[in-house]
Motif scaffolding. Structure first.
Motif, PDB file in Angstrom:
ATOM      1  N   MET A 100      34.342  35.137  32.365  1.00  0.00           N
ATOM      2  CA  MET A 100      35.569  34.689  32.898  1.00  0.00           C
ATOM      3  C   MET A 100      36.225  33.260  32.943  1.00  0.00           C
ATOM      4  N   LEU A 101      35.224  32.165  32.561  1.00  0.00           N
ATOM      5  CA  LEU A 101      34.987  30.895  32.203  1.00  0.00           C
ATOM      6  C   LEU A 101      35.100  31.320  30.825  1.00  0.00           C
ATOM      7  N   ALA A 102      34.228  32.152  29.787  1.00  0.00           N
ATOM      8  CA  ALA A 102      34.148  31.955  27.803  1.00  0.00           C
ATOM      9  C   ALA A 102      35.414  31.857  27.710  1.00  0.00           C
ATOM     10  N   HIS A 103      36.311  33.721  28.331  1.00  0.00           N
ATOM     11  CA  HIS A 103      37.167  33.483  27.341  1.00  0.00           C
ATOM     12  C   HIS A 103      38.394  32.918  28.475  1.00  0.00           C
ATOM     13  N   CYS A 104      38.338  32.154  30.018  1.00  0.00           N
ATOM     14  CA  CYS A 104      39.972  32.324  30.700  1.00  0.00           C
ATOM     15  C   CYS A 104      39.822  30.156  30.823  1.00  0.00           C
ATOM     16  N   GLY A 105      38.620  30.299  30.451  1.00  0.00           N
ATOM     17  CA  GLY A 105      38.434  28.583  30.991  1.00  0.00           C
ATOM     18  C   GLY A 105      39.139  27.793  31.136  1.00  0.00           C
ATOM     19  N   ASP A 106      39.851  27.959  29.802  1.00  0.00           N
ATOM     20  CA  ASP A 106      40.489  26.729  29.261  1.00  0.00           C
ATOM     21  C   ASP A 106      42.267  27.039  30.415  1.00  0.00           C
ATOM     22  N   ILE A 107      42.601  27.886  31.099  1.00  0.00           N
ATOM     23  CA  ILE A 107      43.788  28.173  31.771  1.00  0.00           C
ATOM     24  C   ILE A 107      44.191  26.433  32.836  1.00  0.00           C
ATOM     25  N   PRO A 108      45.169  26.349  33.147  1.00  0.00           N
ATOM     26  CA  PRO A 108      45.278  25.260  34.093  1.00  0.00           C
ATOM     27  C   PRO A 108      44.603  25.692  35.402  1.00  0.00           C
ATOM     28  N   GLY A 109      44.445  24.960  35.880  1.00  0.00           N
ATOM     29  CA  GLY A 109      44.601  25.856  37.513  1.00  0.00           C
ATOM     30  C   GLY A 109      42.916  26.301  38.427  1.00  0.00           C
ATOM     31  N   ALA A 110      43.248  26.046  39.355  1.00  0.00           N
ATOM     32  CA  ALA A 110      41.771  26.520  39.995  1.00  0.00           C
ATOM     33  C   ALA A 110      41.050  28.521  39.163  1.00  0.00           C
ATOM     34  N   HIS A 111      39.965  28.273  38.831  1.00  0.00           N
ATOM     35  CA  HIS A 111      39.444  29.614  39.208  1.00  0.00           C
ATOM     36  C   HIS A 111      38.921  30.361  40.233  1.00  0.00           C
ATOM     37  N   THR A 112      38.826  31.653  40.156  1.00  0.00           N
ATOM     38  CA  THR A 112      37.859  32.441  41.613  1.00  0.00           C
ATOM     39  C   THR A 112      36.533  32.850  41.820  1.00  0.00           C
ATOM     40  N   LYS A 113      37.223  33.550  42.376  1.00  0.00           N
ATOM     41  CA  LYS A 113      35.854  34.629  42.622  1.00  0.00           C
ATOM     42  C   LYS A 113      36.483  35.040  43.764  1.00  0.00           C
ATOM     43  N   ASN A 114      36.139  37.076  43.670  1.00  0.00           N
ATOM     44  CA  ASN A 114      36.819  37.593  44.695  1.00  0.00           C
ATOM     45  C   ASN A 114      35.677  38.667  45.130  1.00  0.00           C
ATOM     46  N   LEU A 115      35.630  38.715  46.673  1.00  0.00           N
ATOM     47  CA  LEU A 115      34.676  40.192  47.108  1.00  0.00           C
ATOM     48  C   LEU A 115      35.134  40.835  47.645  1.00  0.00           C
ATOM     49  N   PHE A 116      34.930  41.866  47.561  1.00  0.00           N
ATOM     50  CA  PHE A 116      35.038  42.523  48.112  1.00  0.00           C
ATOM     51  C   PHE A 116      34.060  43.353  49.465  1.00  0.00           C
ATOM     52  N   LEU A 117      34.080  43.148  50.755  1.00  0.00           N
ATOM     53  CA  LEU A 117      32.813  43.348  51.353  1.00  0.00           C
ATOM     54  C   LEU A 117      32.967  44.027  52.886  1.00  0.00           C
ATOM     55  N   ARG A 118      32.080  44.619  53.004  1.00  0.00           N
ATOM     56  CA  ARG A 118      32.728  45.534  54.347  1.00  0.00           C
ATOM     57  C   ARG A 118      31.549  45.154  55.963  1.00  0.00           C
ATOM     58  N   ASP A 119      32.135  45.346  56.357  1.00  0.00           N
ATOM     59  CA  ASP A 119      30.951  44.833  57.860  1.00  0.00           C
ATOM     60  C   ASP A 119      30.304  46.325  57.888  1.00  0.00           C
ATOM     61  N   GLY A 120      29.571  46.467  59.158  1.00  0.00           N
ATOM     62  CA  GLY A 120      28.390  47.275  59.742  1.00  0.00           C
ATOM     63  C   GLY A 120      29.779  48.375  60.558  1.00  0.00           C
ATOM     64  N   ARG A 121      30.130  48.197  60.813  1.00  0.00           N
ATOM     65  CA  ARG A 121      31.785  48.905  61.559  1.00  0.00           C
ATOM     66  C   ARG A 121      32.872  49.057  60.658  1.00  0.00           C
ATOM     67  N   LYS A 122      32.235  49.427  59.189  1.00  0.00           N
ATOM     68  CA  LYS A 122      33.124  49.418  57.731  1.00  0.00           C
ATOM     69  C   LYS A 122      34.999  48.974  58.000  1.00  0.00           C
ATOM     70  N   ALA A 123      34.852  47.599  58.889  1.00  0.00           N
ATOM     71  CA  ALA A 123      35.950  47.103  58.520  1.00  0.00           C
ATOM     72  C   ALA A 123      35.945  45.937  56.779  1.00  0.00           C
ATOM     73  N   TYR A 124      36.752  46.037  55.922  1.00  0.00           N
ATOM     74  CA  TYR A 124      37.536  45.558  54.862  1.00  0.00           C
ATOM     75  C   TYR A 124      37.142  44.412  54.979  1.00  0.00           C
ATOM     76  N   PHE A 125      36.577  43.275  54.132  1.00  0.00           N
ATOM     77  CA  PHE A 125      37.095  42.120  53.850  1.00  0.00           C
ATOM     78  C   PHE A 125      37.667  41.596  52.087  1.00  0.00           C
ATOM     79  N   LEU A 126      38.485  41.104  51.704  1.00  0.00           N
ATOM     80  CA  LEU A 126      38.776  40.781  50.681  1.00  0.00           C
ATOM     81  C   LEU A 126      38.598  38.825  50.745  1.00  0.00           C
ATOM     82  N   VAL A 127      37.537  38.596  50.091  1.00  0.00           N
ATOM     83  CA  VAL A 127      37.142  37.300  50.527  1.00  0.00           C
ATOM     84  C   VAL A 127      38.092  36.733  49.041  1.00  0.00           C
ATOM     85  N   THR A 128      38.615  35.896  48.645  1.00  0.00           N
ATOM     86  CA  THR A 128      38.888  35.090  46.978  1.00  0.00           C
ATOM     87  C   THR A 128      38.389  33.264  47.367  1.00  0.00           C
ATOM     88  N   LEU A 129      37.291  32.801  46.079  1.00  0.00           N
ATOM     89  CA  LEU A 129      36.710  31.540  46.381  1.00  0.00           C
ATOM     90  C   LEU A 129      36.816  31.254  44.780  1.00  0.00           C
TER      91      LEU A 129
END
Length: 182
Positions: free
Chosen positions: A33-62
């Motif tokens: 992403m940084l190689a192709h989009c690193g010059d786009i103004p704004g904060a760049h993100t990383k996204n994680l799609f996680l689940r816990d032991g009870r199969k609850a789902y979490f969409l996390v953007t950092l």
């Protein structure tokens, strides 16, 4: 039927949302992403799609360079049991996207309440953030408050968070093979 990228962009245009769209080759990791989009103004993100032991789902953007200790992060999310990355099948089933196309906008394809959406506070304070609009070949530069409003209206409230101090072992950085980047 899940939203396509074009459906999502049309919906944003109908709402009068101002966002800059950038087309590029597929990017599946933060490094690509940084190689192709690193010059786009704004904060760049990383996204994680996680689940816990009870199969609850979490969409996390950092921030794209954030490091996460999954053990310490469980409390932030309110997860029960261990956290792990959701499978590619769960990505398709719950978010309607493939690996590499994950972003908070993918929650538009989830059932209300089926996926908890978390966005790092530092991103919510940025002027603009860069997100994939459901495909890894496009990046949308958009005002964070707009993302929060759109998701809230669709039944997906956003929970802001601050990363806890990192412990050690289960640290996730930007180059993990199982991360769903965006």
């Amino acid at each position: 039927m899940p939203f396509s990228s074009d459906d999502l962009l049309a919906r944003l245009r109908e709402r009068g949302v101002e966002a800059a769209l950038h087309e590029h080759p597929p990017v599946l990791t933060v490094e690509a992403m940084l190689a192709h989009c690193g010059d786009i103004p704004g904060a760049h993100t990383k996204n994680l799609f996680l689940r816990d032991g009870r199969k609850a789902y979490f969409l996390v953007t950092l921030r794209h360079d954030a490091r996460v200790d999954l053990k310490a992060f469980r409390q932030v999310l309110g997860a029960r049991g261990g956290l792990s990355f959701a499978s590619p099948d769960a990505l398709r089933e719950h978010l309607g996207v493939e690996s590499g196309a994950v972003s908070p906008l993918a929650a538009m394809n989830a059932q209300p309440g089926g996926v908890s959406v978390f966005i790092e506070q530092a991103l919510l304070e940025a002027d603009r953030i860069n997100l994939h609009p459901l495909v890894s070949t496009r990046t949308l530069s958009i005002v964070p408050a707009t993302v929060v409003a759109i998701l809230g209206e669709a039944g997906h409230p956003v929970t802001p968070f601050t990363l806890p101090e990192s412990g050690e072992p289960e640290t996730v950085a930007g180059s993990g093979a199982r991360e769903q980047e965006g």
